[in-house]
Design a protein around this motif. Sequence first.
Motif, PDB file in Angstrom:
ATOM      1  N   ASP A  12     -67.534  75.439 -27.477  1.00 28.50           N
ATOM      2  CA  ASP A  12     -66.686  75.889 -26.369  1.00 28.50           C
ATOM      3  C   ASP A  12     -67.527  76.525 -25.271  1.00 28.50           C
ATOM      4  N   SER A  13     -68.561  77.243 -25.669  1.00 33.00           N
ATOM      5  CA  SER A  13     -69.467  77.829 -24.690  1.00 33.00           C
ATOM      6  C   SER A  13     -70.173  76.725 -23.904  1.00 33.00           C
ATOM      7  N   GLU A  44     -61.931  89.086 -21.741  1.00 31.57           N
ATOM      8  CA  GLU A  44     -60.904  88.083 -22.047  1.00 31.57           C
ATOM      9  C   GLU A  44     -59.702  88.216 -21.109  1.00 31.57           C
ATOM     10  N   TYR A  86     -66.063  82.725 -19.631  1.00 27.24           N
ATOM     11  CA  TYR A  86     -65.807  82.155 -20.952  1.00 27.24           C
ATOM     12  C   TYR A  86     -67.080  81.716 -21.672  1.00 27.24           C
ATOM     13  N   ILE A  87     -68.138  81.411 -20.949  1.00 29.59           N
ATOM     14  CA  ILE A  87     -69.425  81.127 -21.599  1.00 29.59           C
ATOM     15  C   ILE A  87     -69.814  82.335 -22.444  1.00 29.59           C
ATOM     16  N   VAL A  88     -69.701  83.510 -21.863  1.00 28.63           N
ATOM     17  CA  VAL A  88     -70.056  84.756 -22.554  1.00 28.63           C
ATOM     18  C   VAL A  88     -69.105  85.028 -23.716  1.00 28.63           C
ATOM     19  N   SER A 148     -67.912  75.063 -21.423  1.00 30.91           N
ATOM     20  CA  SER A 148     -67.723  75.962 -20.284  1.00 30.91           C
ATOM     21  C   SER A 148     -68.880  75.855 -19.295  1.00 30.91           C
ATOM     22  N   ILE A 149     -70.077  75.555 -19.796  1.00 29.52           N
ATOM     23  CA  ILE A 149     -71.205  75.306 -18.891  1.00 29.52           C
ATOM     24  C   ILE A 149     -70.913  74.052 -18.067  1.00 29.52           C
ATOM     25  N   TYR A 199     -69.902  77.993 -30.101  1.00 25.16           N
ATOM     26  CA  TYR A 199     -70.983  77.460 -29.270  1.00 25.16           C
ATOM     27  C   TYR A 199     -70.590  76.179 -28.534  1.00 25.16           C
ATOM     28  N   TYR A 227     -67.097  82.979 -25.463  1.00 23.28           N
ATOM     29  CA  TYR A 227     -67.251  82.023 -26.562  1.00 23.28           C
ATOM     30  C   TYR A 227     -68.569  82.232 -27.302  1.00 23.28           C
ATOM     31  N   TYR A 228     -69.616  82.525 -26.571  1.00 23.89           N
ATOM     32  CA  TYR A 228     -70.915  82.748 -27.220  1.00 23.89           C
ATOM     33  C   TYR A 228     -70.865  83.988 -28.112  1.00 23.89           C
ATOM     34  N   GLN A 229     -70.225  85.027 -27.633  1.00 21.90           N
ATOM     35  CA  GLN A 229     -70.129  86.272 -28.404  1.00 21.90           C
ATOM     36  C   GLN A 229     -69.409  86.094 -29.732  1.00 21.90           C
TER      37      GLN A 229
END
Length: 169
Positions: free
Chosen positions: A49-50, A5, A37-39, A53-54, A47, A41-43
């Motif tokens: 937001d993830s 982060e 941020y994909i990682v 981010s893609i 989903y 938000y996914y964590q």
Amino acid sequence: MNYLEIAGTLIGLLYLWFEYKASIWLWPVSVIMPAIYIVIYYQVGLYADSAISIYYLLAGIYGWGMWLRHTPDKGEKPVSGTPSKLLLPMFVVLLVVFVLIGIILKTYTDSTVPWWDSLTTSLSIIAMWMLAHKYVEQWLVWLVVDIVSCGIYISLIPQHYNLTLFISS
């Protein structure tokens, strides 16, 4: 806050600096930042937001390519105003994306603000496309996204932290 982060935040600040300077270096940074941020938000289970981010990552690749496309005699594409002939098509795309995302969020998620979330997402999609084409008005679109997002985040604070608002009687 974890190291990922912190790295994402610092890279985001670097991105803003490069964008302010209209530097092509904003694009490599705009590929790295959403990848982080994909990682993140996914964590934490964000989903949507993830997923956006893609889109940002792919838009970063697209924007980088657009900014690299120039003729040797003309040099780098200058920042310009959005051509008026694009305003109506952009507005139509904005409306279609807004409605589709809003329906998806309303129907398939437990979002507490599906239409506001849809608005910021669809405006962000348009703003990234405008940035890729160096249209100066993209700053205005981002400003609207930021203002609406602040309103959303502020409105969610009481329920997220289980706070009660103090109202004088």
